[in-house]
Design an enzyme around this catalytic site. Sequence first.
Site, PDB file in Angstrom:
ATOM      1  N   TYR A  78      -2.391  -1.630  10.439  1.00 56.41           N
ATOM      2  CA  TYR A  78      -2.167  -1.867   8.997  1.00 56.41           C
ATOM      3  C   TYR A  78      -0.971  -1.198   8.244  1.00 56.41           C
ATOM      4  CZ  TYR A  78      -3.816  -1.223   4.077  1.00 56.41           C
ATOM      5  OH  TYR A  78      -4.087  -1.112   2.680  1.00 56.41           O
TER       6      TYR A  78
ATOM      7  N   SER B 210       0.761  -1.239  -0.078  1.00 59.74           N
ATOM      8  CA  SER B 210       0.205   0.178   0.067  1.00 59.74           C
ATOM      9  C   SER B 210       0.874   1.407  -0.158  1.00 59.74           C
ATOM     10  CB  SER B 210      -0.911   0.099   1.313  1.00 59.74           C
ATOM     11  OG  SER B 210      -1.587   1.102   1.448  1.00 59.74           O
TER      12      SER B 210
HETATM   13  P1  NAD Z   1     -11.529  -6.298  -0.226  1.00 57.23           P
HETATM   14  O1  NAD Z   1     -11.869  -5.988   1.320  1.00 57.23           O
HETATM   15  O2  NAD Z   1     -12.333  -6.010  -1.378  1.00 57.23           O
HETATM   16  O3  NAD Z   1     -10.732  -7.628  -0.262  1.00 57.23           O
HETATM   17  C1  NAD Z   1      -9.879  -8.194   0.601  1.00 57.23           C
HETATM   18  C2  NAD Z   1     -10.171  -9.748   0.611  1.00 57.23           C
HETATM   19  O4  NAD Z   1      -9.352 -10.338   1.803  1.00 57.23           O
HETATM   20  C3  NAD Z   1     -11.502 -10.235   0.706  1.00 57.23           C
HETATM   21  O5  NAD Z   1     -11.931 -10.997  -0.288  1.00 57.23           O
HETATM   22  C4  NAD Z   1     -11.558 -10.897   2.077  1.00 57.23           C
HETATM   23  O6  NAD Z   1     -12.877 -11.765   2.287  1.00 57.23           O
HETATM   24  C5  NAD Z   1     -10.312 -11.402   2.074  1.00 57.23           C
HETATM   25  N1  NAD Z   1      -9.759 -11.562   3.530  1.00 57.23           N
HETATM   26  C6  NAD Z   1     -10.241 -10.911   4.774  1.00 57.23           C
HETATM   27  N2  NAD Z   1      -9.683 -11.522   5.747  1.00 57.23           N
HETATM   28  C7  NAD Z   1      -9.240 -12.739   5.156  1.00 57.23           C
HETATM   29  C8  NAD Z   1      -8.766 -13.833   6.069  1.00 57.23           C
HETATM   30  N3  NAD Z   1      -8.588 -13.811   7.524  1.00 57.23           N
HETATM   31  N4  NAD Z   1      -8.326 -14.965   5.476  1.00 57.23           N
HETATM   32  C9  NAD Z   1      -8.584 -15.100   3.987  1.00 57.23           C
HETATM   33  N5  NAD Z   1      -9.173 -14.040   3.499  1.00 57.23           N
HETATM   34  C10 NAD Z   1      -9.441 -12.760   4.035  1.00 57.23           C
HETATM   35  O7  NAD Z   1     -10.135  -5.273  -0.225  1.00 57.23           O
HETATM   36  P2  NAD Z   1      -9.170  -4.678  -1.341  1.00 57.23           P
HETATM   37  O8  NAD Z   1      -9.311  -3.166  -1.277  1.00 57.23           O
HETATM   38  O9  NAD Z   1      -9.386  -5.546  -2.601  1.00 57.23           O
HETATM   39  O10 NAD Z   1      -7.780  -4.980  -0.553  1.00 57.23           O
HETATM   40  C11 NAD Z   1      -6.896  -5.991  -1.208  1.00 57.23           C
HETATM   41  C12 NAD Z   1      -5.506  -5.560  -0.721  1.00 57.23           C
HETATM   42  O11 NAD Z   1      -4.978  -4.436  -1.266  1.00 57.23           O
HETATM   43  C13 NAD Z   1      -5.581  -5.460   0.838  1.00 57.23           C
HETATM   44  O12 NAD Z   1      -4.325  -6.070   1.165  1.00 57.23           O
HETATM   45  C14 NAD Z   1      -5.123  -3.958   0.925  1.00 57.23           C
HETATM   46  O13 NAD Z   1      -4.546  -3.491   2.316  1.00 57.23           O
HETATM   47  C15 NAD Z   1      -4.644  -3.717  -0.160  1.00 57.23           C
HETATM   48  N6  NAD Z   1      -4.717  -2.227  -0.664  1.00 57.23           N
HETATM   49  C16 NAD Z   1      -5.863  -1.642  -0.889  1.00 57.23           C
HETATM   50  C17 NAD Z   1      -6.174  -0.497  -1.263  1.00 57.23           C
HETATM   51  C18 NAD Z   1      -7.569   0.416  -1.471  1.00 57.23           C
HETATM   52  O14 NAD Z   1      -7.532   1.286  -1.352  1.00 57.23           O
HETATM   53  N7  NAD Z   1      -8.757  -0.705  -1.524  1.00 57.23           N
HETATM   54  C19 NAD Z   1      -4.933   0.413  -1.217  1.00 57.23           C
HETATM   55  C20 NAD Z   1      -3.685  -0.031  -0.958  1.00 57.23           C
HETATM   56  C21 NAD Z   1      -3.652  -1.199  -0.965  1.00 57.23           C
END
Ligand code: NAD
Length: 252
Positions: free
Chosen positions: A147, A134
């Site tokens: 985080y 991130s």
């Molecule tokens: P999201 O919530 O859409 O997806 C996260 C996924 O992780 C979900 O499918 C959820 O079911 C799964 N998950 C959660 N806990 C779990 C567990 N204990 N075991 C297995 N699976 C689990 O989120 P996203 O925005 O697509 O995020 C994906 C990644 O990208 C994350 O690591 C997040 O930190 C990172 N990220 C997201 C953003 C953003 O703005 N959305 C920005 C930077 C980084």
Amino acid sequence: ASTPRVALVTGTSSGIGAAVVRHFRDLGHQVLAVDFNPDGRQVAEAAGAAFFQADLTDGEACRAAVADALARFGRLDILVNNAGIQHVSPIEDFPEDQWRRIIDLMLTAPFLLTQAAWPSMREAGWGRIVNVASVHAQVASPGKAAYISAKHGMIGLTKTAALEGGGQGITANAICPAYVKTPLVDNQIADQARLHGMQEQQVVEEVMLKNAAVKRLIDPDEVASLVGYLASDAAGAVTGASWNIDLGWTAQ
Ligand code: NAD
């Protein structure tokens, strides 16, 4: 055309992970999608991917997920550590159980999955590890101690894996997105609106895009394309890198 590979992607029920699964399938890769949410099965199957249900805060479940990929496909070439959650609270009030859950899921699970996937990649002399970190692996914001600590740690894990994998054909890289339009962010928009007593649109413009040069949220497919590149043959010289896709946030 890219060489068909076997990939394991975590956190695939929605957002970035679901987009990565679709992109990998479009590239002709075989994919095991891993998520604790049973809805992930339908998402995976719709994209032509296999599904393994696992709560990745559990070490045994991490090892079982890799074992399932190896049993199904006979090898594992690409690991994408993407599963993540958020908890927003000042350090003073931050619940210890939330801290531990976030570190377990977002730092320990990527380590254990990397460890379990390593022998197959080493034997093949080819491997790609892509860690979805991130912009919060580069800079901090208040209220997100666990985080931000996990994501900064993920950069250290990525660099170490890059050094250890260098002679074995294994690369490891991290991707650092700013705000991507996913359910994780939709929830934060609602939370922050309540927290600051603001309209949701105002939260997006004044909080989330405050430091962005490009004033829009990122599309999950844009992140998936970058994952696809880093997981390709073409990216063999890229390793140990933290690749920003952050709308220019960290340019200032
Ligand atoms: P999201 O919530 O859409 O997806 C996260 C996924 O992780 C979900 O499918 C959820 O079911 C799964 N998950 C959660 N806990 C779990 C567990 N204990 N075991 C297995 N699976 C689990 O989120 P996203 O925005 O697509 O995020 C994906 C990644 O990208 C994350 O690591 C997040 O930190 C990172 N990220 C997201 C953003 C953003 O703005 N959305 C920005 C930077 C980084």
